[in-house]
Design an enzyme around this catalytic site. Sequence first.
Site, mmCIF file in Angstrom:
data_model
loop_
_atom_site.group_PDB
_atom_site.id
_atom_site.type_symbol
_atom_site.label_atom_id
_atom_site.label_comp_id
_atom_site.label_asym_id
_atom_site.label_seq_id
_atom_site.Cartn_x
_atom_site.Cartn_y
_atom_site.Cartn_z
ATOM 1 N N CYS A 51 0.883 -1.246 0.115
ATOM 2 C CA CYS A 51 -0.016 -0.166 0.334
ATOM 3 C C CYS A 51 0.952 1.039 -0.255
ATOM 4 O O CYS A 51 1.135 1.606 0.768
ATOM 5 C CB CYS A 51 -0.721 0.219 1.465
ATOM 6 S SG CYS A 51 -2.186 1.394 1.612
ATOM 7 N N CYS A 57 -1.089 7.217 6.293
ATOM 8 C CA CYS A 57 -2.708 6.799 6.934
ATOM 9 C C CYS A 57 -2.008 6.502 8.642
ATOM 10 O O CYS A 57 -3.874 6.096 8.805
ATOM 11 C CB CYS A 57 -3.328 5.391 5.814
ATOM 12 S SG CYS A 57 -4.456 4.190 6.225
ATOM 13 N N CYS A 60 -2.528 0.271 9.279
ATOM 14 C CA CYS A 60 -1.726 -0.671 8.678
ATOM 15 C C CYS A 60 -0.492 -0.944 8.957
ATOM 16 O O CYS A 60 0.097 -1.585 7.943
ATOM 17 C CB CYS A 60 -1.932 -1.328 7.323
ATOM 18 S SG CYS A 60 -3.953 -1.931 7.058
ATOM 19 N N CYS A 133 -7.562 1.466 -0.916
ATOM 20 C CA CYS A 133 -7.201 1.168 0.941
ATOM 21 C C CYS A 133 -7.520 -0.417 -0.207
ATOM 22 O O CYS A 133 -8.048 -1.108 0.140
ATOM 23 C CB CYS A 133 -8.273 1.201 1.577
ATOM 24 S SG CYS A 133 -8.035 0.464 3.661
ATOM 25 N N GLN A 188 -19.548 -6.589 12.771
ATOM 26 C CA GLN A 188 -17.916 -7.051 12.422
ATOM 27 C C GLN A 188 -17.653 -6.975 11.432
ATOM 28 O O GLN A 188 -18.060 -7.114 10.193
ATOM 29 C CB GLN A 188 -18.427 -9.191 12.827
ATOM 30 C CG GLN A 188 -19.110 -9.426 14.157
ATOM 31 C CD GLN A 188 -17.824 -8.899 15.573
ATOM 32 O OE1 GLN A 188 -17.202 -8.521 15.998
ATOM 33 N NE2 GLN A 188 -19.207 -9.337 16.776
ATOM 34 N N PHE A 218 -24.863 -7.038 25.756
ATOM 35 C CA PHE A 218 -24.150 -5.746 23.675
ATOM 36 C C PHE A 218 -24.563 -7.624 23.429
ATOM 37 O O PHE A 218 -23.917 -7.459 21.254
ATOM 38 C CB PHE A 218 -22.661 -6.289 24.493
ATOM 39 C CG PHE A 218 -22.029 -6.046 25.904
ATOM 40 C CD1 PHE A 218 -21.531 -4.485 26.006
ATOM 41 C CD2 PHE A 218 -21.525 -6.852 26.706
ATOM 42 C CE1 PHE A 218 -21.281 -4.423 27.016
ATOM 43 C CE2 PHE A 218 -21.187 -7.026 28.120
ATOM 44 C CZ PHE A 218 -20.928 -5.098 28.384
ATOM 45 N N GLU A 240 -28.606 -4.594 25.195
ATOM 46 C CA GLU A 240 -27.459 -3.836 24.255
ATOM 47 C C GLU A 240 -28.142 -2.582 24.218
ATOM 48 O O GLU A 240 -28.964 -2.052 24.712
ATOM 49 C CB GLU A 240 -28.291 -4.229 22.918
ATOM 50 C CG GLU A 240 -28.088 -3.106 21.895
ATOM 51 C CD GLU A 240 -26.172 -2.101 21.621
ATOM 52 O OE1 GLU A 240 -25.229 -3.789 21.797
ATOM 53 O OE2 GLU A 240 -26.186 -1.676 21.362
ATOM 54 N N CYS A 313 -12.566 -7.718 22.421
ATOM 55 C CA CYS A 313 -11.723 -6.986 21.129
ATOM 56 C C CYS A 313 -10.403 -6.852 21.692
ATOM 57 O O CYS A 313 -9.984 -5.725 20.774
ATOM 58 C CB CYS A 313 -12.979 -6.077 20.332
ATOM 59 S SG CYS A 313 -13.788 -4.902 20.904
HETATM 60 C C1 LIG Z 1 -18.280 -5.520 20.019
HETATM 61 S S1 LIG Z 1 -20.062 -4.896 19.556
HETATM 62 C C2 LIG Z 1 -21.079 -6.840 19.545
HETATM 63 C C3 LIG Z 1 -22.407 -6.768 19.032
HETATM 64 C C4 LIG Z 1 -22.599 -7.898 18.963
HETATM 65 N N1 LIG Z 1 -22.510 -9.137 19.046
HETATM 66 C C5 LIG Z 1 -22.365 -8.742 16.803
HETATM 67 O O1 LIG Z 1 -21.859 -9.026 17.131
HETATM 68 O O2 LIG Z 1 -22.580 -7.793 16.471
HETATM 69 C C6 LIG Z 1 -20.740 -3.849 21.048
HETATM 70 C C7 LIG Z 1 -21.922 -4.080 21.166
HETATM 71 O O3 LIG Z 1 -21.985 -3.413 22.722
HETATM 72 C C8 LIG Z 1 -23.272 -2.378 22.469
HETATM 73 N N2 LIG Z 1 -22.603 -1.509 23.983
HETATM 74 C C9 LIG Z 1 -21.316 -0.349 23.470
HETATM 75 N N3 LIG Z 1 -21.904 -0.135 25.386
HETATM 76 C C10 LIG Z 1 -22.367 -0.681 26.118
HETATM 77 C C11 LIG Z 1 -22.940 -0.648 27.000
HETATM 78 N N4 LIG Z 1 -22.356 0.587 27.959
HETATM 79 N N5 LIG Z 1 -24.206 -1.430 27.058
HETATM 80 C C12 LIG Z 1 -24.624 -2.118 26.275
HETATM 81 N N6 LIG Z 1 -23.828 -2.150 25.343
HETATM 82 C C13 LIG Z 1 -23.277 -1.705 25.162
HETATM 83 C C14 LIG Z 1 -22.609 -2.429 21.225
HETATM 84 O O4 LIG Z 1 -23.673 -0.603 20.845
HETATM 85 C C15 LIG Z 1 -22.117 -2.807 20.252
HETATM 86 O O5 LIG Z 1 -23.602 -3.477 19.817
#
Ligand SMILES: C[S@@+](CC[C@H](N)C(=O)[O-])C[C@H]1O[C@@H](n2cnc3c(N)ncnc32)[C@H](O)[C@@H]1O
Length: 355
Positions: A51, A57, A60, A133, A188, A218, A240, A313
Amino acid sequence: MTHPDGRVLFVKGIWTEEVGRFRVSDRTKSYETAELVSLDERSSDRVTPPCPHVDTCGGCPWMMVNEEAQARAKEQRITFLLDKNGIAVTERRPLLRSPDFFGYRNRAQFKTDGKQIGYVSEGTNVLAPIEDCLVLNPPMRKLFQELRHALPQTAWQPTGRFPWSYLDVDDQQTLRDVVPNRRLPFRQGNTAQNEQMKRWIAETLKDVSRNVPLIEAFCGSGNFTQALVSAGFKQILAAEVRGSALEELRAKNMPGVQSLEINMNEKTVWPQLGRQSPQARVLIVDPPREGLEERAGLFESLPQLEKIVYISCEPTTWARDLKDFQKSGWKVAHLTPLDMFPHTPHVEILSLLTR
Ligand SMILES: C[S@@+](CC[C@H](N)C(=O)[O-])C[C@H]1O[C@@H](n2cnc3c(N)ncnc32)[C@H](O)[C@@H]1O
């Protein structure tokens, strides 16, 4: 890198076991950063990054080494954190590599001032224009070219405190759908790796009775919820904070899924989830990088809990949370690292915790 006197410094653009000359550029109480002046011994893992924007940037930072070296470094990062935090793992599997080393990203956040488009390098406010990219998947690369050719755009000019607007885009959109400064619900970022994660969840819970109540915290717009429903689970409480994500989840009309809009960082979150699903035996969590910031009362509120599937993550917050869980008698029965974002230091952890 380690200075001959033992100090540890962070330096961009070098790889393990390389030798060079550096200039200290910043000092904080806990660490120092330095800039590379000359590289005297190069790693045999080095490759020429394909790249042309790799230095400006900043997205990466590991593109200068080959795939084997990147995979090894991600594994080493997990080993380091496990050792440092005294976390024992019963079964650890090798890193699940991304099937696509390039061309994998299904979403991105571009920055634009209405005249140019690119990314903003981490820790700066400077727009780094790009022409292409290589980590974007083919539909995203095509959409990026359409965005570039739509310039100049007065509607994309900055209006807030930053000298750019952001364009949150994914491979489900066309040029007409793109709206500046509007966040899309979480998704994701690597479609093939998302499929691997969903397969891993189904496999990990294969011996769990389909009638036990699950809590999925979440849950976003129901990506893993859908995998759990497809695997046959009949009672899922999906929690969520983002209402727009939950709207998408509800639109999927999944049988046996009850959704709950809740902030997982509130002090009362676990008692509240315990009241909603007192018999929950399995908890699935996939928090953002901050991890499970609110852990107090979790085990008291869910006394029937037998398994926790913790997808992370950010390994450092995962390790912090695990240290706490170990004190309550939980252990890591299984751990698989997963590479969602090749050419970056990011690594996901897929883990199963049991009492
Ligand atoms: C890593 S993502 C995972 C989403 C889902 N498992 C997926 O695979 O699409 C984390 C999620 O947590 C939510 N989130 C972030 N902070 C939060 C909080 N304080 N309470 C509840 N949910 C939260 C975000 O909106 C997001 O949807």
